[in-house]
Design a protein around this motif. Structure first.
Motif, short mmCIF file in Angstrom:
data_model
loop_
_atom_site.label_atom_id
_atom_site.label_comp_id
_atom_site.label_asym_id
_atom_site.label_seq_id
_atom_site.Cartn_x
_atom_site.Cartn_y
_atom_site.Cartn_z
N GLU A 143 0.92 -1.33 -0.04
CA GLU A 143 -0.02 0.08 0.07
C GLU A 143 0.98 1.28 0.02
OE1 GLU A 143 -1.84 1.14 3.97
OE2 GLU A 143 -1.64 -1.10 4.09
N ALA A 144 2.09 1.18 0.78
CA ALA A 144 2.70 2.43 0.70
C ALA A 144 3.40 2.77 -0.67
CB ALA A 144 3.90 2.08 1.67
N GLY A 145 3.41 1.63 -1.53
CA GLY A 145 4.00 2.01 -2.80
C GLY A 145 3.08 2.13 -4.02
N ALA A 146 1.81 2.36 -3.50
CA ALA A 146 0.82 2.62 -4.68
C ALA A 146 0.57 3.99 -4.88
CB ALA A 146 -0.50 1.71 -4.38
N LYS A 147 0.75 4.56 -6.09
CA LYS A 147 0.81 5.92 -6.24
C LYS A 147 -0.32 6.40 -7.39
CE LYS A 147 3.96 6.56 -3.04
NZ LYS A 147 3.62 7.18 -1.71
N VAL A 148 -0.96 7.36 -7.41
CA VAL A 148 -1.86 7.81 -8.41
C VAL A 148 -1.51 9.15 -8.87
CG1 VAL A 148 -4.13 8.01 -9.25
CG2 VAL A 148 -3.79 6.19 -7.57
N SER A 149 -1.62 9.53 -9.99
CA SER A 149 -1.21 10.96 -10.55
C SER A 149 -1.91 11.93 -9.96
CB SER A 149 -1.63 11.05 -12.13
OG SER A 149 -1.36 12.32 -12.38
N ILE A 150 -1.33 13.06 -9.58
CA ILE A 150 -2.13 14.18 -9.14
C ILE A 150 -3.04 14.95 -10.14
CG2 ILE A 150 -0.29 14.86 -7.60
CD1 ILE A 150 0.32 17.24 -9.61
N PHE A 151 -2.91 14.37 -11.62
CA PHE A 151 -3.97 14.85 -12.50
C PHE A 151 -5.04 13.88 -12.54
CE2 PHE A 151 0.41 16.89 -13.53
CZ PHE A 151 0.17 18.04 -13.59
N ASP A 152 -5.06 12.82 -11.88
CA ASP A 152 -6.20 11.84 -12.00
C ASP A 152 -7.41 12.82 -11.70
OD1 ASP A 152 -6.57 8.69 -12.00
OD2 ASP A 152 -8.11 9.74 -10.83
N ARG A 153 -8.51 12.40 -12.42
CA ARG A 153 -9.85 13.11 -12.60
C ARG A 153 -10.59 12.82 -11.48
NH1 ARG A 153 -11.59 16.26 -16.83
NH2 ARG A 153 -13.84 15.54 -16.29
N GLY A 154 -10.37 11.39 -10.68
CA GLY A 154 -10.91 11.42 -9.59
C GLY A 154 -10.63 12.07 -8.34
N PHE A 155 -9.09 12.60 -8.50
CA PHE A 155 -8.71 13.33 -7.41
C PHE A 155 -9.25 15.09 -7.75
CE2 PHE A 155 -4.99 16.37 -6.50
CZ PHE A 155 -5.10 16.50 -5.21
N SER A 193 -11.53 5.55 -11.66
CA SER A 193 -11.70 6.93 -12.27
C SER A 193 -11.50 7.20 -13.68
CB SER A 193 -10.81 7.86 -11.55
OG SER A 193 -9.36 7.84 -12.16
N ARG A 194 -11.74 8.28 -14.50
CA ARG A 194 -11.77 8.27 -15.73
C ARG A 194 -10.22 8.58 -16.18
NH1 ARG A 194 -15.93 9.97 -18.68
NH2 ARG A 194 -16.82 10.75 -16.96
N GLY A 195 -9.32 8.59 -15.19
CA GLY A 195 -8.04 8.42 -15.31
C GLY A 195 -7.33 10.00 -15.20
N ALA A 196 -5.93 10.00 -15.74
CA ALA A 196 -5.21 11.14 -15.59
C ALA A 196 -5.41 12.04 -16.84
CB ALA A 196 -3.85 10.88 -15.26
N ALA A 197 -5.38 13.20 -16.84
CA ALA A 197 -5.53 14.08 -17.90
C ALA A 197 -5.18 15.49 -17.49
CB ALA A 197 -6.72 13.93 -18.76
N ASP A 198 -4.79 16.39 -18.58
CA ASP A 198 -4.70 17.75 -17.98
C ASP A 198 -5.98 18.38 -17.80
OD1 ASP A 198 -3.17 20.09 -17.66
OD2 ASP A 198 -3.22 20.81 -19.84
N ARG A 199 -6.07 19.32 -16.67
CA ARG A 199 -7.15 19.65 -16.17
C ARG A 199 -7.99 20.62 -16.99
NH1 ARG A 199 -10.21 23.26 -13.06
NH2 ARG A 199 -10.95 22.41 -10.94
#
Length: 284
Positions: free
Chosen positions: A14-26, A94-100
């Motif tokens: 779990e400590a190594g699981a990372k999601v992009s700050i550009f993920d649309r879920g975030f 989530s829909r995934g990472a993309a430019d905002r």
């Protein structure tokens, strides 16, 4: 904790699981989730949760990266990797990472995550005492039938209810109860009839709710799908909630007023027993 989680086809600590700050879920809460109970290492009511998952992502136009068979395999694998005997599996797509941008991206790759939460779902102390709920206005968005991660207002409502000495909130809109912050609301009226709100965009289409209605019909317990008012709930003989995390839990007080005699009702406890018996027999 030291769980093994699933992220986009990989099994990771779990400590190594990372999601992009550009993920649309975030960025936009552009994501849906599902919760499946686990008892004795088996999935409870899985078919219903899998079907609702497909409906939710279809409503948002998100493509699941796994087939139905692969998704079931991942659920079973995460139970095995975490030696989970009792608890919950949380899935999020989530829909995934993309430019905002408010417009949906055309080429984003969905982000799929699963993690476990070990907890007792059978031996809940609230079964014996019942839970208290506070009535609060429903200020959520209007597509509650889609199980999105837009959970800020339910969290705020729960915190407000707890600040009033209650365990949770029942939300009220246009003079009628919609649901709890994360569960379906039910009452048993003084004629012994189970009353629960009918399906619409106003409430989540609860999987445990559907199972309880099937069980009630098989057991000869009369029920009616319609909206009920806060006053009708306060005057009920019994009240309870249903969800994947609580199964069936009695509600014994609403806005500080006892429901019935202020103790878990016999029909509520019977429905809980029947649900557990039925779903343990069919768990996979």
């Amino acid at each position: 904790m030291n769980r093994i989680v699933y992220l986009n086809g990989e099994w990771l600590a779990e400590a190594g699981a990372k999601v992009s700050i550009f993920d649309r879920g975030f960025l936009f809460a552009d994501a849906i989730y599902e919760v499946t109970g686990v008892v004795d290492g088996k999935l409870v009511d899985y078919a219903g949760h899998a079907a609702r998952l497909q409906r939710s992502i279809a409503e948002l136009g998100i493509a699941c990266p796994l087939t139905a068979e692969q998704l079931l395999d991942v659920h079973r694998e995460i139970v095995s990797r975490n030696a989970l005997m009792e608890g919950l599996i949380y899935l999020q797509i989530s829909r995934g990472a993309a430019d905002r941008d408010f417009a949906f991206p055309k080429d984003a790759i969905p982000t799929l995550t699963l993690f476990t939460q070990a907890k007792s779902v059978l031996d809940n102390p609230k079964v014996a005492t019942g839970m208290a709920v506070a009535l609060l206005p429903d200020q959520r968005w209007k597509r509650r039938d889609i199980k999105t991660v837009q959970l800020l207002y339910p969290s705020m409502a729960k915190m407000q209810a707890m600040s009033q000495g209650a365990d949770d909130a029942w939300l009220v809109e246009d003079g009628f109860v919609t649901e709890a912050t994360s569960a379906t609301a039910h009452i048993i009226n003084r004629d012994g009839k189970l009353v629960t709100r009918g399906l619409s965009t106003a409430i989540l289409h609860g999987i445990t709710r559907a199972s309880i209605l099937e069980i009630a019909e098989a057991a000869g317990i009369p029920f009616e799908e319609r909206a009920f008012t806060p006053d009708e709930a306060k005057d009920a003989a019994e009240a309870f909630i249903t969800s994947a995390t609580s199964f069936v839990l009695p509600v014994t007080a609403i806005d500080g007023q006892p429901v019935g005699d202020g103790r878990p009702g016999p029909l509520t406890l019977r429905l809980r027993e029947l649900y557990i018996r039925d779903k343990m027999a069919s768990a996979i």
